[in-house]
Design an enzyme around this catalytic site. Sequence first.
Site, PDB file in Angstrom:
ATOM      1  N   SER A   1      -9.769  -1.951   6.061  1.00  0.00           N
ATOM      2  CA  SER A   1     -10.594  -0.980   6.798  1.00  0.00           C
ATOM      3  C   SER A   1     -10.241  -1.053   8.273  1.00  0.00           C
ATOM      4  CB  SER A   1     -12.076  -1.306   6.635  1.00  0.00           C
ATOM      5  OG  SER A   1     -12.408  -1.337   5.273  1.00  0.00           O
TER       6      SER A   1
ATOM      7  N   ARG B   1     -19.691  -7.711  10.260  1.00  0.00           N
ATOM      8  CA  ARG B   1     -18.280  -7.804  10.689  1.00  0.00           C
ATOM      9  C   ARG B   1     -18.193  -8.326  12.118  1.00  0.00           C
ATOM     10  NH1 ARG B   1     -18.275  -6.711   5.991  1.00  0.00           N
ATOM     11  NH2 ARG B   1     -17.124  -5.041   4.961  1.00  0.00           N
TER      12      ARG B   1
ATOM     13  N   GLU C   1     -12.327  -2.277  13.532  1.00  0.00           N
ATOM     14  CA  GLU C   1     -12.601  -3.597  12.955  1.00  0.00           C
ATOM     15  C   GLU C   1     -11.373  -4.493  13.165  1.00  0.00           C
ATOM     16  OE1 GLU C   1     -14.336  -3.755   8.884  1.00  0.00           O
ATOM     17  OE2 GLU C   1     -12.689  -5.134   8.449  1.00  0.00           O
TER      18      GLU C   1
HETATM   19  P1  FAD Z   1      -5.427 -12.610  10.916  1.00  0.00           P
HETATM   20  O1  FAD Z   1      -5.143 -11.174  10.688  1.00  0.00           O
HETATM   21  O2  FAD Z   1      -4.274 -13.545  10.962  1.00  0.00           O
HETATM   22  O3  FAD Z   1      -6.328 -12.797  12.169  1.00  0.00           O
HETATM   23  C1  FAD Z   1      -7.465 -11.981  12.362  1.00  0.00           C
HETATM   24  C2  FAD Z   1      -8.157 -12.403  13.672  1.00  0.00           C
HETATM   25  O4  FAD Z   1      -8.706 -13.704  13.536  1.00  0.00           O
HETATM   26  C3  FAD Z   1      -7.185 -12.480  14.849  1.00  0.00           C
HETATM   27  O5  FAD Z   1      -7.865 -12.075  16.012  1.00  0.00           O
HETATM   28  C4  FAD Z   1      -6.831 -13.948  14.926  1.00  0.00           C
HETATM   29  O6  FAD Z   1      -6.486 -14.378  16.216  1.00  0.00           O
HETATM   30  C5  FAD Z   1      -8.117 -14.602  14.477  1.00  0.00           C
HETATM   31  N1  FAD Z   1      -7.886 -15.868  13.761  1.00  0.00           N
HETATM   32  C6  FAD Z   1      -7.261 -16.011  12.568  1.00  0.00           C
HETATM   33  N2  FAD Z   1      -7.295 -17.309  12.178  1.00  0.00           N
HETATM   34  C7  FAD Z   1      -7.935 -17.982  13.158  1.00  0.00           C
HETATM   35  C8  FAD Z   1      -8.275 -19.358  13.342  1.00  0.00           C
HETATM   36  N3  FAD Z   1      -7.961 -20.308  12.450  1.00  0.00           N
HETATM   37  N4  FAD Z   1      -8.915 -19.702  14.493  1.00  0.00           N
HETATM   38  C9  FAD Z   1      -9.237 -18.760  15.421  1.00  0.00           C
HETATM   39  N5  FAD Z   1      -8.944 -17.457  15.297  1.00  0.00           N
HETATM   40  C10 FAD Z   1      -8.308 -17.067  14.169  1.00  0.00           C
HETATM   41  N6  FAD Z   1     -11.968  -7.850   5.410  1.00  0.00           N
HETATM   42  C11 FAD Z   1     -13.243  -7.930   4.959  1.00  0.00           C
HETATM   43  O7  FAD Z   1     -14.128  -8.409   5.684  1.00  0.00           O
HETATM   44  N7  FAD Z   1     -13.578  -7.494   3.728  1.00  0.00           N
HETATM   45  C12 FAD Z   1     -12.686  -6.968   2.878  1.00  0.00           C
HETATM   46  O8  FAD Z   1     -13.037  -6.600   1.761  1.00  0.00           O
HETATM   47  C13 FAD Z   1     -11.337  -6.831   3.325  1.00  0.00           C
HETATM   48  N8  FAD Z   1     -10.398  -6.258   2.536  1.00  0.00           N
HETATM   49  C14 FAD Z   1      -9.129  -6.104   3.000  1.00  0.00           C
HETATM   50  C15 FAD Z   1      -8.183  -5.492   2.167  1.00  0.00           C
HETATM   51  C16 FAD Z   1      -6.872  -5.341   2.594  1.00  0.00           C
HETATM   52  C17 FAD Z   1      -5.872  -4.660   1.710  1.00  0.00           C
HETATM   53  C18 FAD Z   1      -6.486  -5.836   3.860  1.00  0.00           C
HETATM   54  C19 FAD Z   1      -5.063  -5.729   4.313  1.00  0.00           C
HETATM   55  C20 FAD Z   1      -7.415  -6.435   4.697  1.00  0.00           C
HETATM   56  C21 FAD Z   1      -8.752  -6.581   4.266  1.00  0.00           C
HETATM   57  N9  FAD Z   1      -9.731  -7.176   5.071  1.00  0.00           N
HETATM   58  C22 FAD Z   1     -11.015  -7.303   4.613  1.00  0.00           C
HETATM   59  C23 FAD Z   1      -9.388  -7.664   6.406  1.00  0.00           C
HETATM   60  C24 FAD Z   1      -8.812  -9.111   6.416  1.00  0.00           C
HETATM   61  O9  FAD Z   1      -8.256  -9.432   5.185  1.00  0.00           O
HETATM   62  C25 FAD Z   1      -9.862 -10.145   6.788  1.00  0.00           C
HETATM   63  O10 FAD Z   1     -10.419  -9.870   8.030  1.00  0.00           O
HETATM   64  C26 FAD Z   1      -9.281 -11.575   6.783  1.00  0.00           C
HETATM   65  O11 FAD Z   1     -10.298 -12.513   7.002  1.00  0.00           O
HETATM   66  C27 FAD Z   1      -8.191 -11.759   7.847  1.00  0.00           C
HETATM   67  O12 FAD Z   1      -7.575 -13.001   7.612  1.00  0.00           O
HETATM   68  P2  FAD Z   1      -6.163 -13.365   8.221  1.00  0.00           P
HETATM   69  O13 FAD Z   1      -5.937 -14.819   7.969  1.00  0.00           O
HETATM   70  O14 FAD Z   1      -5.142 -12.439   7.723  1.00  0.00           O
HETATM   71  O15 FAD Z   1      -6.451 -13.123   9.762  1.00  0.00           O
HETATM   72  P1  NAP Z   2     -17.505   1.770  -1.585  1.00  0.00           P
HETATM   73  O1  NAP Z   2     -18.055   1.004  -2.722  1.00  0.00           O
HETATM   74  O2  NAP Z   2     -16.789   3.050  -1.858  1.00  0.00           O
HETATM   75  O3  NAP Z   2     -18.657   2.056  -0.532  1.00  0.00           O
HETATM   76  C1  NAP Z   2     -18.363   2.738   0.679  1.00  0.00           C
HETATM   77  C2  NAP Z   2     -19.065   2.053   1.815  1.00  0.00           C
HETATM   78  O4  NAP Z   2     -20.451   2.141   1.604  1.00  0.00           O
HETATM   79  C3  NAP Z   2     -18.711   0.606   1.906  1.00  0.00           C
HETATM   80  O5  NAP Z   2     -17.865   0.450   2.989  1.00  0.00           O
HETATM   81  C4  NAP Z   2     -20.022  -0.132   2.047  1.00  0.00           C
HETATM   82  O6  NAP Z   2     -20.223  -0.749   3.294  1.00  0.00           O
HETATM   83  C5  NAP Z   2     -21.078   0.930   1.915  1.00  0.00           C
HETATM   84  N1  NAP Z   2     -22.001   0.532   0.824  1.00  0.00           N
HETATM   85  C6  NAP Z   2     -21.837   0.739  -0.493  1.00  0.00           C
HETATM   86  N2  NAP Z   2     -22.918   0.275  -1.167  1.00  0.00           N
HETATM   87  C7  NAP Z   2     -23.754  -0.240  -0.255  1.00  0.00           C
HETATM   88  C8  NAP Z   2     -25.028  -0.881  -0.326  1.00  0.00           C
HETATM   89  N3  NAP Z   2     -25.655  -1.063  -1.483  1.00  0.00           N
HETATM   90  N4  NAP Z   2     -25.593  -1.317   0.819  1.00  0.00           N
HETATM   91  C9  NAP Z   2     -24.980  -1.141   1.992  1.00  0.00           C
HETATM   92  N5  NAP Z   2     -23.766  -0.552   2.143  1.00  0.00           N
HETATM   93  C10 NAP Z   2     -23.161  -0.094   1.023  1.00  0.00           C
HETATM   94  O7  NAP Z   2     -16.554   0.823  -0.712  1.00  0.00           O
HETATM   95  P2  NAP Z   2     -15.030   0.433  -0.874  1.00  0.00           P
HETATM   96  O8  NAP Z   2     -14.271   1.065   0.200  1.00  0.00           O
HETATM   97  O9  NAP Z   2     -14.586   0.597  -2.287  1.00  0.00           O
HETATM   98  O10 NAP Z   2     -15.101  -1.127  -0.565  1.00  0.00           O
HETATM   99  C11 NAP Z   2     -15.834  -1.977  -1.419  1.00  0.00           C
HETATM  100  C12 NAP Z   2     -16.260  -3.220  -0.649  1.00  0.00           C
HETATM  101  O11 NAP Z   2     -15.096  -3.919  -0.189  1.00  0.00           O
HETATM  102  C13 NAP Z   2     -17.084  -2.883   0.598  1.00  0.00           C
HETATM  103  O12 NAP Z   2     -18.086  -3.850   0.750  1.00  0.00           O
HETATM  104  C14 NAP Z   2     -16.085  -2.962   1.718  1.00  0.00           C
HETATM  105  O13 NAP Z   2     -16.662  -3.384   2.932  1.00  0.00           O
HETATM  106  C15 NAP Z   2     -15.096  -4.012   1.213  1.00  0.00           C
HETATM  107  N6  NAP Z   2     -13.766  -3.741   1.783  1.00  0.00           N
HETATM  108  C16 NAP Z   2     -13.538  -4.092   3.059  1.00  0.00           C
HETATM  109  C17 NAP Z   2     -12.306  -3.893   3.638  1.00  0.00           C
HETATM  110  C18 NAP Z   2     -12.034  -4.354   5.047  1.00  0.00           C
HETATM  111  O14 NAP Z   2     -10.883  -4.365   5.449  1.00  0.00           O
HETATM  112  N7  NAP Z   2     -13.028  -4.738   5.780  1.00  0.00           N
HETATM  113  C19 NAP Z   2     -11.294  -3.286   2.910  1.00  0.00           C
HETATM  114  C20 NAP Z   2     -11.584  -2.894   1.616  1.00  0.00           C
HETATM  115  C21 NAP Z   2     -12.820  -3.128   1.048  1.00  0.00           C
HETATM  116  P3  NAP Z   2     -19.644  -2.205   3.714  1.00  0.00           P
HETATM  117  O15 NAP Z   2     -18.236  -1.960   4.053  1.00  0.00           O
HETATM  118  O16 NAP Z   2     -20.476  -2.528   4.880  1.00  0.00           O
HETATM  119  O17 NAP Z   2     -19.826  -3.130   2.582  1.00  0.00           O
END
Ligand code: FAD
Ligand code: NAP
Length: 336
Positions: free
Chosen positions: A236, A162, A332
């Site tokens: 998250s 991340r 995050e």
């Molecule tokens: P924004 O929220 O618009 O921006 C995020 C950041 O990036 C800001 O700092 C912004 O300035 C910068 N930015 C955006 N676009 C640019 C650009 N073109 N150039 C330079 N800077 C830029 N994230 C995960 O990693 N894994 C997940 O599974 C995941 N699941 C999610 C589930 C839900 C329900 C929600 C609401 C969010 C989730 N996220 C997850 C977080 C998010 O969706 C990601 O981080 C996504 O990439 C953000 O995209 P955005 O276009 O909305 O970015």
């Molecule tokens: P989950 O399957 O309930 O697992 C809980 C956490 O354990 C996850 O966050 C994941 O870390 C970690 N994990 C599970 N299996 C793993 C493995 N084999 N090796 C290393 N780490 C492991 O998770 P969940 O909440 O339902 O989410 C599922 C996936 O979607 C995850 O990868 C999560 O990151 C992603 N997600 C991200 C966001 C976001 O906003 N960033 C939101 C929703 C879901 P990691 O998070 O590092 O993968």
Amino acid sequence: MLQDVDLTPLNTFGLSAKTRFYYPVTREADLVEFLMDQGATQWPIRVLGGGSNVLLTDDFDGVVFHMGIQGMEVADTRQDHVLLRVGAGVEWQELVTHTLAHNWGGLENLSLIPGRVGAAPIQNIGAYGTEFKDVCESVEAIHIQTGQLRVFSAAHCAFGYRDSFFKREGKGKYVITHVALRLRLHPEVNLSYQALRQAVDAAGLVSPTIQEVGALVSEVRRSKLPDPRVIGNAGSFFKNPVLAPYLEAGLREEYPGMPRFLQEDGSIKVPAAWLIEQSGWKGFRKGDAGVHDKQALVLVNHGKAKGGEIVALSQEIQASVKAKFGVNLEPEVNFW
Ligand code: FAD
Ligand code: NAP
């Protein structure tokens, strides 16, 4: 360019804030011209994609570039992969759907992540054992101060968990305009995450296709995560802490049931959701700021919460997890 624009509908937390200037970016050439003409230092600049990873704490006295550059084109095809160049304003899920329709492998585990393509490199988005870095060939970005185009190889992006160059040294300095992805022509599925493996087994699939994996990931996500259109959130809120083995061993002695995931470098990832839940926060609500009742890692806006209230809640959670487990939780979400 528009003035005094309300950003409430443009962030998935549904937080209320305005920006002094708002500039929708649909062409790279316009963006460069704007930066050259305006003298980039005159106003602070921020880039917004889908607004799904930002927390707006106040009005912004500057220019918001709303990234809308479109386009997906095959830049090269090799024996085993295709190189796809994608505009930063394309919706991430539109890209995933496009790749699955062409049977190009690599993005299926990243199905249904909200947001736009240009934000994917920022935090190296990840889910179910796949990260953006696994498919990234390069990232094109305009340097805000000079208007110069720079092409970053994946190595130069310094991707981490991340994390990337764009969240560190490059923070606030670049506008990402395109990414190039290396996608497999002979896809292999990645079922390393237990939750995904279980979903595949429960569906009775012996050797699932990438399309089936994409559909299952979407199904699991829909069942677990709050839909931002219904309840404001940014996914998250905190990163999962990655602990040194000696720290984790101490904790494990005290909490033998603590889930843990060994990383390649020997460190151990502990789910932040578990730490928060054990600290008693799951389903907590104060005013309209709260913790989701199904997933403790997701902070929510039940309606009219202010950014400051979400920040205050996140700090209370950090303090209580620190007091109980001695672990620091790092946000995050990007605070604006
Ligand atoms: P924004 O929220 O618009 O921006 C995020 C950041 O990036 C800001 O700092 C912004 O300035 C910068 N930015 C955006 N676009 C640019 C650009 N073109 N150039 C330079 N800077 C830029 N994230 C995960 O990693 N894994 C997940 O599974 C995941 N699941 C999610 C589930 C839900 C329900 C929600 C609401 C969010 C989730 N996220 C997850 C977080 C998010 O969706 C990601 O981080 C996504 O990439 C953000 O995209 P955005 O276009 O909305 O970015
Ligand atoms: P989950 O399957 O309930 O697992 C809980 C956490 O354990 C996850 O966050 C994941 O870390 C970690 N994990 C599970 N299996 C793993 C493995 N084999 N090796 C290393 N780490 C492991 O998770 P969940 O909440 O339902 O989410 C599922 C996936 O979607 C995850 O990868 C999560 O990151 C992603 N997600 C991200 C966001 C976001 O906003 N960033 C939101 C929703 C879901 P990691 O998070 O590092 O993968």
